[in-house]
Structures are given as C-alpha cells and as structure tokens.
Design a protein around this motif. Structure first.
Motif, PDB file in Angstrom:
ATOM      1  N   VAL A 123      36.740  37.198  45.424  1.00 16.91           N
ATOM      2  CA  VAL A 123      36.911  38.274  44.460  1.00 16.91           C
ATOM      3  C   VAL A 123      35.589  39.032  44.351  1.00 16.91           C
ATOM      4  CG1 VAL A 123      36.446  36.667  42.532  1.00 16.91           C
ATOM      5  CG2 VAL A 123      37.516  38.885  42.076  1.00 16.91           C
ATOM      6  N   SER A 124      35.650  40.333  44.597  1.00 16.08           N
ATOM      7  CA  SER A 124      34.503  41.217  44.414  1.00 16.08           C
ATOM      8  C   SER A 124      33.320  40.824  45.291  1.00 16.08           C
ATOM      9  CB  SER A 124      34.092  41.241  42.938  1.00 16.08           C
ATOM     10  OG  SER A 124      33.110  42.227  42.712  1.00 16.08           O
ATOM     11  N   THR A 125      33.509  40.887  46.595  1.00 17.88           N
ATOM     12  CA  THR A 125      32.405  40.686  47.536  1.00 17.88           C
ATOM     13  C   THR A 125      32.352  41.866  48.496  1.00 17.88           C
ATOM     14  OG1 THR A 125      33.663  39.589  49.299  1.00 17.88           O
ATOM     15  CG2 THR A 125      32.822  38.185  47.512  1.00 17.88           C
ATOM     16  N   ARG A 126      31.292  41.918  49.274  1.00 15.23           N
ATOM     17  CA  ARG A 126      31.250  42.883  50.372  1.00 15.23           C
ATOM     18  C   ARG A 126      32.251  42.455  51.444  1.00 15.23           C
ATOM     19  NH1 ARG A 126      25.124  42.311  51.546  1.00 15.23           N
ATOM     20  NH2 ARG A 126      25.226  41.622  49.377  1.00 15.23           N
ATOM     21  N   ILE A 127      32.488  43.283  52.448  1.00 13.10           N
ATOM     22  CA  ILE A 127      33.397  42.950  53.539  1.00 13.10           C
ATOM     23  C   ILE A 127      32.898  41.681  54.232  1.00 13.10           C
ATOM     24  CG2 ILE A 127      34.384  43.711  55.726  1.00 13.10           C
ATOM     25  CD1 ILE A 127      35.403  45.223  53.302  1.00 13.10           C
ATOM     26  N   ILE A 128      33.794  40.740  54.447  1.00 10.52           N
ATOM     27  CA  ILE A 128      33.410  39.447  55.008  1.00 10.52           C
ATOM     28  C   ILE A 128      33.510  39.493  56.529  1.00 10.52           C
ATOM     29  CG2 ILE A 128      33.937  36.982  55.052  1.00 10.52           C
ATOM     30  CD1 ILE A 128      35.008  37.237  52.233  1.00 10.52           C
ATOM     31  N   SER A 129      32.451  39.054  57.192  1.00 10.21           N
ATOM     32  CA  SER A 129      32.373  39.110  58.644  1.00 10.21           C
ATOM     33  C   SER A 129      33.279  38.068  59.290  1.00 10.21           C
ATOM     34  CB  SER A 129      30.933  38.871  59.098  1.00 10.21           C
ATOM     35  OG  SER A 129      30.545  37.534  58.828  1.00 10.21           O
ATOM     36  N   SER A 130      33.580  38.298  60.561  1.00 13.11           N
ATOM     37  CA  SER A 130      34.401  37.336  61.300  1.00 13.11           C
ATOM     38  C   SER A 130      33.696  35.992  61.406  1.00 13.11           C
ATOM     39  CB  SER A 130      34.737  37.885  62.687  1.00 13.11           C
ATOM     40  OG  SER A 130      33.555  38.171  63.409  1.00 13.11           O
ATOM     41  N   ALA A 131      32.366  35.998  61.504  1.00  7.88           N
ATOM     42  CA  ALA A 131      31.627  34.738  61.591  1.00  7.88           C
ATOM     43  C   ALA A 131      31.848  33.878  60.346  1.00  7.88           C
ATOM     44  CB  ALA A 131      30.138  35.009  61.780  1.00  7.88           C
ATOM     45  N   THR A 132      31.888  34.500  59.182  1.00 10.21           N
ATOM     46  CA  THR A 132      32.132  33.747  57.944  1.00 10.21           C
ATOM     47  C   THR A 132      33.595  33.332  57.848  1.00 10.21           C
ATOM     48  OG1 THR A 132      30.301  34.827  56.770  1.00 10.21           O
ATOM     49  CG2 THR A 132      32.047  33.851  55.431  1.00 10.21           C
ATOM     50  N   PHE A 169      50.449  50.533  39.252  1.00  7.48           N
ATOM     51  CA  PHE A 169      49.249  50.103  38.520  1.00  7.48           C
ATOM     52  C   PHE A 169      49.329  48.584  38.414  1.00  7.48           C
ATOM     53  CE2 PHE A 169      46.999  49.095  34.534  1.00  7.48           C
ATOM     54  CZ  PHE A 169      45.793  49.745  34.739  1.00  7.48           C
ATOM     55  N   GLY A 170      48.475  47.892  39.150  1.00  4.00           N
ATOM     56  CA  GLY A 170      48.544  46.431  39.155  1.00  4.00           C
ATOM     57  C   GLY A 170      47.573  45.851  40.155  1.00  4.00           C
ATOM     58  N   ALA A 171      47.830  44.624  40.574  1.00  2.90           N
ATOM     59  CA  ALA A 171      46.913  43.891  41.448  1.00  2.90           C
ATOM     60  C   ALA A 171      47.653  43.288  42.628  1.00  2.90           C
ATOM     61  CB  ALA A 171      46.206  42.788  40.662  1.00  2.90           C
ATOM     62  N   THR A 172      46.877  42.937  43.640  1.00  5.11           N
ATOM     63  CA  THR A 172      47.393  42.291  44.840  1.00  5.11           C
ATOM     64  C   THR A 172      46.554  41.058  45.151  1.00  5.11           C
ATOM     65  OG1 THR A 172      48.094  44.417  45.780  1.00  5.11           O
ATOM     66  CG2 THR A 172      47.858  42.575  47.313  1.00  5.11           C
ATOM     67  N   VAL A 173      47.217  39.982  45.514  1.00 12.01           N
ATOM     68  CA  VAL A 173      46.535  38.814  46.080  1.00 12.01           C
ATOM     69  C   VAL A 173      46.966  38.743  47.535  1.00 12.01           C
ATOM     70  CG1 VAL A 173      46.161  36.333  45.940  1.00 12.01           C
ATOM     71  CG2 VAL A 173      46.542  37.642  43.850  1.00 12.01           C
ATOM     72  N   HIS A 174      45.992  38.742  48.438  1.00 10.21           N
ATOM     73  CA  HIS A 174      46.335  38.856  49.859  1.00 10.21           C
ATOM     74  C   HIS A 174      45.391  38.038  50.729  1.00 10.21           C
ATOM     75  CE1 HIS A 174      42.963  41.610  50.961  1.00 10.21           C
ATOM     76  NE2 HIS A 174      43.040  41.954  49.689  1.00 10.21           N
ATOM     77  N   LEU A 175      45.850  37.759  51.938  1.00 10.28           N
ATOM     78  CA  LEU A 175      44.996  37.124  52.928  1.00 10.28           C
ATOM     79  C   LEU A 175      43.959  38.124  53.417  1.00 10.28           C
ATOM     80  CD1 LEU A 175      47.699  35.253  55.044  1.00 10.28           C
ATOM     81  CD2 LEU A 175      46.168  34.255  53.322  1.00 10.28           C
ATOM     82  N   ILE A 176      42.793  37.635  53.768  1.00 13.70           N
ATOM     83  CA  ILE A 176      41.727  38.514  54.253  1.00 13.70           C
ATOM     84  C   ILE A 176      41.736  38.559  55.765  1.00 13.70           C
ATOM     85  CG2 ILE A 176      39.222  38.782  54.441  1.00 13.70           C
ATOM     86  CD1 ILE A 176      38.944  37.838  51.628  1.00 13.70           C
ATOM     87  N   ASP A 177      41.666  39.794  56.281  1.00 13.43           N
ATOM     88  CA  ASP A 177      41.449  39.994  57.710  1.00 13.43           C
ATOM     89  C   ASP A 177      40.206  40.864  57.859  1.00 13.43           C
ATOM     90  OD1 ASP A 177      42.270  42.567  57.101  1.00 13.43           O
ATOM     91  OD2 ASP A 177      44.229  42.367  58.063  1.00 13.43           O
ATOM     92  N   GLN A 178      40.048  41.512  58.980  1.00 18.06           N
ATOM     93  CA  GLN A 178      38.835  42.289  59.235  1.00 18.06           C
ATOM     94  C   GLN A 178      38.857  43.681  58.616  1.00 18.06           C
ATOM     95  OE1 GLN A 178      35.728  41.319  61.249  1.00 18.06           O
ATOM     96  NE2 GLN A 178      36.665  39.703  60.049  1.00 18.06           N
TER      97      GLN A 178
END
Length: 256
Positions: A123-132, A169-178
């Motif tokens: 929650v609330s981070t910069r874009i996460i790299s593929s290495a992480t 108007f709402g929120a999404t919970v989702h898997l992270i990709d690139q």
C-alpha cells in the motif's frame, strides 16, 4: 531482521496505509511492516515533467493552492470518520517496523527473503521492480484508492467524481505486475460520498469502507484461493489535477 511470517507489508506510510495494515493485524495478528523512505519531491516532479511535459506539470503544481484553500473544516470530517469507523491512521506502538531506503533496495529484498511470507501486502509505495517481485515466491497484493482499470494511478476517487462517474468512487485490491495498477483484480469496493467531502477527505472515505476487501484478499492468499479477474472498463492512468481541471470540476460538478 524479520522473523518468518505468513504476511509482510510494504508501504511508505501515511494514514490510509496504516488504516489497512492495522485492520489486517486485527485479523491476522502482528506481522512485519517494511517502510520505505519517501521519494524526494524534487525527483518526483522531475519524473513528471519528463513524462507529461513542463506546462502540464506547472499547472498541476499551481492547482495545489486552490486545493489547499478547500481544507478548512475537513479536519472535523476526518475526525468524525476516525471515531465513527474506528480507524487507526497511525502505526501501533507494538508494530514490527523495518525501515529501508526503497522497496527496490537490496535491504528490502533481504528482509522479504528472511521473512519467507505466503503473501505480501502493498500500500502506497513506488513502482516495485521485477527483482523485488521475484525475490519471494508469494503474491504481491496492492490496495489502490480507485477503481481499476478506469482510475489507475493517483487520486482515483477524486477523478471519478470529477468525471461525473460517482458509481466508480471506491477502491481496488489487485495483484501487482510490472504496470501501474494494471494487475488482475481481486476485489473492489463501491463507496458513497458524504456531505462536506472534498479532495482532503476522499482517501479517508474510501479507506473507511474498504478494509473488508483487503482482509478478504489476504485471507484468500493465505488459503490458496485467490480468484483474480479482468474488469471490463476503459484503462487510464491519472496523475494530479491541473489548475484548470480542478477549478472546472469544482464549479461545474461541485467536486473540490
């Protein structure tokens, strides 16, 4: 260093981040929280100028003045939400907080590997790299204050209202990709705006009514029952409002 844990969280902090993390700790007990150092504002705006052009970014920066002028009275609304919905917008004293320079640093990846989580809440981070993302064999699950894919990026709730689209108007919970909020959707919430809400309260209003979908998604992850799906909406990434856009939405739609 983190102990082994089923869940670990990644965040840069902020009220709605701790609201979600504390809700998860109510359900699953204490778990490590990796807190990254925020990106310097100068670097943030430099990237924006390169991406969007200097004129648009200057207009975004100019919009901060009228946005600031609408803050009067919103502290009362926020305090009412905190009390009414039992929100916890600060880290608990007992929180197992681990500070790193960035979610994309070697230090962060070492903590993730040591914890060996079954699921990573973001929650609330910069874009996460593929290495992480590839550093542990676990899904990275993000909480986003907007309905994806129509309101990816920043201030999704505000832009839904500014566009005359309050049903999104709402929120999404989702898997992270690139991509930027492009991962498959797990759950979404639909939230109603209340009298007096504006730019300063939208994130709080969405968070107050979206903790349940965060808990459900992490429950699914730990139970091995994640059910990601594609949502059939036009896809667009949003940034900060421009001066003209903010004033136009305020005067025409009453969305400030």
């Amino acid at each position: 260093m983190a102990d082994n844990s089923d869940i670990i969280a990644l965040t840069s902090g902020g009220p709605h981040s701790w609201i979600m993390i504390n809700a998860l700790q109510d359900r699953f007990g204490d778990f490590p929280v990796i807190v990254e150092k925020g990106e310097p504002e100068e670097l943030f705006w430099k990237r924006r100028r390169k991406m969007l052009g200097p004129l648009k970014v200057a207009s975004m920066q100019a919009a901060r003045l009228p946005i600031k002028m609408t803050k009067s009275g919103t502290d009362r609304i926020i305090n009412d939400m905190i009390t009414r919905h039992h929100l916890e917008p600060e880290p608990r004293l007992c929180s197992n907080i681990i500070r790193v320079p960035s979610v994309n640093s070697d230090a962060c990846r070492r903590v993730l590997k040591a914890a060996g989580p079954k699921a990573v809440f973001v929650v609330s981070t910069r874009i996460i790299s593929s290495a992480t993302l590839e550093s542990v064999d676990a899904p990275f699950i993000n909480y986003h204050s907007g309905i994806n894919p129509a309101y990816r990026g920043m201030f999704g709730g505000y832009f839904a209202l500014a566009n005359g689209d309050p049903e999104h108007f709402g929120a999404t919970v989702h898997l992270i990709d690139q991509g930027v909020d492009t991962g498959e959707v797990l759950y979404q919430s639909s939230v109603d705006v209340e009298r007096g809400d504006n730019f300063h309260t939208y994130l709080w209003r969405i968070a107050a009514h979206s903790r349940g979908i965060v808990v459900r998604a992490m429950d699914d992850a730990l139970n091995g029952s994640l059910n990601p799906k594609t949502v059939n909406l036009p896809s667009k990434q949003w940034f900060a409002p421009t001066l003209g856009g903010y004033v136009w939405a305020g005067l025409r739609r009453g969305v400030w």
